[in-house]
Design a protein around this motif. Sequence first.
Motif, PDB file in Angstrom:
ATOM      1  N   ALA A 241      -3.428   4.694   8.670  1.00 51.97           N
ATOM      2  CA  ALA A 241      -4.783   4.578   8.565  1.00 51.97           C
ATOM      3  C   ALA A 241      -5.168   4.249   7.668  1.00 51.97           C
ATOM      4  CB  ALA A 241      -4.485   6.311   7.215  1.00 51.97           C
ATOM      5  N   GLN A 242      -7.102   3.803   8.132  1.00 49.90           N
ATOM      6  CA  GLN A 242      -7.401   2.328   7.215  1.00 49.90           C
ATOM      7  C   GLN A 242      -9.032   3.194   7.052  1.00 49.90           C
ATOM      8  OE1 GLN A 242      -8.135  -0.481   9.658  1.00 49.90           O
ATOM      9  NE2 GLN A 242      -6.259  -1.066   9.265  1.00 49.90           N
ATOM     10  N   ASN A 243      -9.513   2.946   5.948  1.00 50.30           N
ATOM     11  CA  ASN A 243     -10.696   3.124   5.141  1.00 50.30           C
ATOM     12  C   ASN A 243     -11.379   2.099   4.447  1.00 50.30           C
ATOM     13  OD1 ASN A 243     -13.017   3.656   3.371  1.00 50.30           O
ATOM     14  ND2 ASN A 243     -12.104   6.062   3.539  1.00 50.30           N
ATOM     15  N   ASP A 244     -12.200   1.006   5.105  1.00 51.40           N
ATOM     16  CA  ASP A 244     -12.883  -0.224   4.781  1.00 51.40           C
ATOM     17  C   ASP A 244     -12.771  -0.123   3.360  1.00 51.40           C
ATOM     18  OD1 ASP A 244     -12.345  -1.145   7.030  1.00 51.40           O
ATOM     19  OD2 ASP A 244     -14.330  -0.803   7.924  1.00 51.40           O
ATOM     20  N   ASP A 245     -13.379   1.011   2.614  1.00 55.76           N
ATOM     21  CA  ASP A 245     -13.494   1.171   0.888  1.00 55.76           C
ATOM     22  C   ASP A 245     -12.473   0.698   0.431  1.00 55.76           C
ATOM     23  OD1 ASP A 245     -16.429   1.660   2.369  1.00 55.76           O
ATOM     24  OD2 ASP A 245     -16.078   4.095   1.852  1.00 55.76           O
ATOM     25  N   ALA A 246     -10.977   0.968   0.897  1.00 54.47           N
ATOM     26  CA  ALA A 246      -9.861   0.826   0.254  1.00 54.47           C
ATOM     27  C   ALA A 246      -9.464  -0.808   0.057  1.00 54.47           C
ATOM     28  CB  ALA A 246      -8.585   1.629   0.551  1.00 54.47           C
ATOM     29  N   ASP A 247     -10.522  -2.340   0.680  1.00 48.89           N
ATOM     30  CA  ASP A 247     -10.241  -3.869   1.048  1.00 48.89           C
ATOM     31  C   ASP A 247     -10.320  -4.342  -0.408  1.00 48.89           C
ATOM     32  OD1 ASP A 247     -10.521  -2.733   4.222  1.00 48.89           O
ATOM     33  OD2 ASP A 247     -11.695  -3.934   4.399  1.00 48.89           O
ATOM     34  N   GLU A 248     -11.202  -3.156  -1.085  1.00 49.29           N
ATOM     35  CA  GLU A 248     -11.296  -4.400  -2.236  1.00 49.29           C
ATOM     36  C   GLU A 248     -10.344  -4.453  -3.437  1.00 49.29           C
ATOM     37  OE1 GLU A 248     -13.849  -4.887  -6.247  1.00 49.29           O
ATOM     38  OE2 GLU A 248     -14.404  -2.974  -4.723  1.00 49.29           O
ATOM     39  N   LEU A 249      -9.164  -3.036  -3.284  1.00 46.40           N
ATOM     40  CA  LEU A 249      -7.895  -1.962  -3.768  1.00 46.40           C
ATOM     41  C   LEU A 249      -6.966  -3.409  -3.681  1.00 46.40           C
ATOM     42  CD1 LEU A 249      -6.322  -0.949  -5.870  1.00 46.40           C
ATOM     43  CD2 LEU A 249      -6.118   1.017  -4.255  1.00 46.40           C
ATOM     44  N   LYS A 250      -7.042  -3.324  -2.287  1.00 44.13           N
ATOM     45  CA  LYS A 250      -5.667  -4.116  -1.030  1.00 44.13           C
ATOM     46  C   LYS A 250      -5.626  -5.660  -1.500  1.00 44.13           C
ATOM     47  CE  LYS A 250      -6.411  -2.429   2.706  1.00 44.13           C
ATOM     48  NZ  LYS A 250      -6.927  -2.450   4.204  1.00 44.13           N
ATOM     49  N   SER A 251      -7.050  -6.431  -2.349  1.00 36.93           N
ATOM     50  CA  SER A 251      -7.195  -7.560  -1.643  1.00 36.93           C
ATOM     51  C   SER A 251      -7.453  -7.966  -3.699  1.00 36.93           C
ATOM     52  CB  SER A 251      -9.015  -8.286  -2.148  1.00 36.93           C
ATOM     53  OG  SER A 251      -9.603  -7.584  -0.575  1.00 36.93           O
ATOM     54  N   ALA A 252      -7.305  -6.560  -4.289  1.00 37.00           N
ATOM     55  CA  ALA A 252      -6.613  -6.960  -5.926  1.00 37.00           C
ATOM     56  C   ALA A 252      -5.572  -7.169  -6.574  1.00 37.00           C
ATOM     57  CB  ALA A 252      -7.632  -5.495  -7.143  1.00 37.00           C
ATOM     58  N   LEU A 253      -4.457  -6.827  -5.342  1.00 35.00           N
ATOM     59  CA  LEU A 253      -2.808  -7.158  -5.450  1.00 35.00           C
ATOM     60  C   LEU A 253      -2.648  -8.218  -4.711  1.00 35.00           C
ATOM     61  CD1 LEU A 253      -1.651  -2.901  -4.904  1.00 35.00           C
ATOM     62  CD2 LEU A 253      -1.671  -3.974  -6.980  1.00 35.00           C
ATOM     63  N   PRO A 254      -1.809  -8.968  -5.728  1.00 33.85           N
ATOM     64  CA  PRO A 254      -1.199 -10.197  -4.432  1.00 33.85           C
ATOM     65  C   PRO A 254      -0.340 -10.078  -4.024  1.00 33.85           C
ATOM     66  CG  PRO A 254       0.033  -9.849  -7.750  1.00 33.85           C
ATOM     67  CD  PRO A 254      -1.348  -8.489  -6.895  1.00 33.85           C
ATOM     68  N   GLY A 255      -0.303 -11.061  -2.365  1.00 35.38           N
ATOM     69  CA  GLY A 255      -0.491 -10.627  -1.495  1.00 35.38           C
ATOM     70  C   GLY A 255       1.276 -10.886  -1.010  1.00 35.38           C
TER      71      GLY A 255
END
Length: 255
Positions: A241-255
Motif C-alpha cells: 500500500a502506498q501514499n505519496d504523502d508519506a514519502d517525507e517520513l520514509k526519507s527522514a529515517l536512515p535507509g
Amino acid sequence: MRQRMANETGTKTAVLTCALALGLSLGAPMARATDDTGASTKANANAEAEMTGSITDAQSADAKMEAQELVNDAVNSAGQMTQDEKLAGLLEKAKGVYIVPEFGKAAAVVGGQGGAGVLLVRKDGEWTDPAFYNFGGITVGAQAGASGGAVAFLLMSDEAVNAFKTGNKLALNAEAGFTVVNYSKAAAGTLGEADVIGWSDTKGLFAGASVGVSNIDWDDDSNRSYYGPEADLSDIIAGKAQNDDADELKSALPG
C-alpha cells in the motif's frame, strides 16, 4: 309508452353524464395529490441520501487529514532521533520502528496512557509506508512529573515486527516474550541483543529499569482513510500500500 322510454333514457344519460363529470372533477385533484406525494417522498429521499453521503465524505476527509498530521508529526520525531548518531546507527539496523509523536501525560506510576502512532517496516532495504496503530498503555519507571512527548520503539527482531501483524491488543514486553530496554547514549553499546529499544525525548519517562508497551491496536479508520476502503493490514506492512504523502517520513529515517 315511447315517450316514457325516451324520458327514462334521457334520465339515465343525464345521470351517467353527471357521474362522469363528478368523477373527472374528483379524480384530477386526487391524481395531482398522488403525484405531489410521490414527488415529495422522492425529494426527501434524495435529500437524505445527499446528506448521508456528505457526512460520510466529510468524516473520511477529516480522518485522512488527521492521519496525515500524525505522519507529519512523525517526521519531526524521526528528525529528533537521527540527530543522535548512535541512535541513527541503531535505526539503520532496525527491522521496523513504531513512532508515537505525542505520548500522553505520563503517570507517575505504571500505566500512563498513550496515543496514536505509526509503524514502518524495513522491506528489501526500503521503508514501507506507515501503518496506523493506537497506543494504549505503557509500563515504565516514570519519574513523577514527567510530561508528554515523543516516544519510539525500535523493532530489532523479526518477532517484534511480526507482533504487529496480529493487529489488536499486541504487547511489546517481557510477558509477551520480548526483551525491551531503554535507550541511552551511555548504554548504546549494550543494546544489540534487545528485541525492542524504547526511546523518548521526554526526560524521566524511561527513567526506570522496566519498560514495556501494551494494548497496541490496529487503527482501521486511519488506515482506510489514508489508503482507501480496501486497505489491508498485511498489505500495508508488506509494503503493498502506498501514499505519496508519506514519502517525507520514509526519507527522514536512515535507509
